[in-house]
Design an enzyme around this catalytic site. Sequence first.
Site, PDB file in Angstrom:
ATOM      1  CE  LYS A 153      49.649  12.288 104.032  1.00  0.00           C
ATOM      2  NZ  LYS A 153      48.788  11.482 103.354  1.00  0.00           N
ATOM      3  CD  GLN A 203      48.410   9.690 100.205  1.00  0.00           C
ATOM      4  OE1 GLN A 203      48.591   9.733 101.547  1.00  0.00           O
ATOM      5  NE2 GLN A 203      48.466  10.757  99.269  1.00  0.00           N
ATOM      6  CG  ASP A 208      42.404  11.133 105.797  1.00  0.00           C
ATOM      7  OD1 ASP A 208      43.353  12.308 105.663  1.00  0.00           O
ATOM      8  OD2 ASP A 208      42.737   9.803 105.181  1.00  0.00           O
TER       9      ASP A 208
HETATM   10  N1  GUN Z   1      45.476  12.562  99.084  1.00  0.00           N
HETATM   11  C1  GUN Z   1      45.939  13.675  98.933  1.00  0.00           C
HETATM   12  N2  GUN Z   1      45.563  14.319  99.791  1.00  0.00           N
HETATM   13  C2  GUN Z   1      45.055  13.237 100.852  1.00  0.00           C
HETATM   14  C3  GUN Z   1      44.869  13.120 102.362  1.00  0.00           C
HETATM   15  O1  GUN Z   1      44.795  14.292 103.087  1.00  0.00           O
HETATM   16  N3  GUN Z   1      44.251  12.101 102.775  1.00  0.00           N
HETATM   17  C4  GUN Z   1      44.609  10.716 102.072  1.00  0.00           C
HETATM   18  N4  GUN Z   1      44.148   9.845 102.746  1.00  0.00           N
HETATM   19  N5  GUN Z   1      44.849  10.924 100.820  1.00  0.00           N
HETATM   20  C5  GUN Z   1      45.307  12.081 100.250  1.00  0.00           C
END
Ligand code: GUN
Length: 291
Positions: A53, A97, A120
């Site tokens: 990311k 996350q 998100d």
């Molecule tokens: N963990 C796995 N996929 C995601 C996501 O799309 N967002 C977040 N915040 N954590 C994750």
Amino acid sequence: MQEKLIDGKLVSAHLREKLTKEVKELKASGITPGLVVILVGEDPASQVYVRNKERASRRLGMNSGTIQLPAGTDERELLSQIDRLNNDPACHGILVQLPLPAHINEKKVLMHIRPEKDVDCFHPQNVGKLVAGDPYVLPCTPAGILEMLKFYKIQTAGRHAVIAGRSNIVGKPMANLLVQKNDTANCTVTVVHSRTPDIAAFSRSADILIAAIGKPRFFKADMIKEGAVVIDVGINRIGADNEKGYRLVGDVDFDDVLPKVSMITPVPGGVGPMTITMLLFNTVTVARHTN
Ligand code: GUN
């Protein structure tokens, strides 16, 4: 085989090209979109995602930061980090996350992120807007799936979409999006999950199957309708005789179903790259609107 592939890297490249231009324009007007990812603990898969990311947002010209906290971090410390970012005008998007360590209340943490910075789409206010058909931003993985369907001109209206999995990250928002009354949806939607007695009875009638259950190669050819479009959200590590000691497979047995499907996403290279792209897209959207 190539003509059946839904190539997430290709769709991502198109979108990221557009985003790069948009970031340039925003920067020229004095706004640099900024994303901060908070990672608590050392889960190896999460570390890979977070690194990807950060790299992707930097490549686009955005500001990007990662706050790495030890697994033992207490909830108050995490909440105070979020407070600080909530009040930082240079930070447009905050992503915590998941999964979080068991001693931290996930719901409380996600509620703490200012809804305007919730890239998100996990905050109940944003989930509510999504369900009501008036979304703020779309949750990244479902949004990435919609973009792929759009790119490959896959018809959704009137088709039966079966979603396997009911997570807050993928299954539930995906179902809510595909049932909406708009051009990228209008599906008849079925959600199946771990308590569905006979998943195959439903998946066999899916025109569009979206697999998000986290079970390696669960869906075989006999569980799929001839000509179906298959979107594989699964990213499962299985043991392999290579340097890493593992390889990634989806929730769908790709080789088994390939002759039967009209189109399918590979793993890796399907949904994965799209999720990150949509996170960047959301951050740029927020930056555009909040300044
Ligand atoms: N963990 C796995 N996929 C995601 C996501 O799309 N967002 C977040 N915040 N954590 C994750």
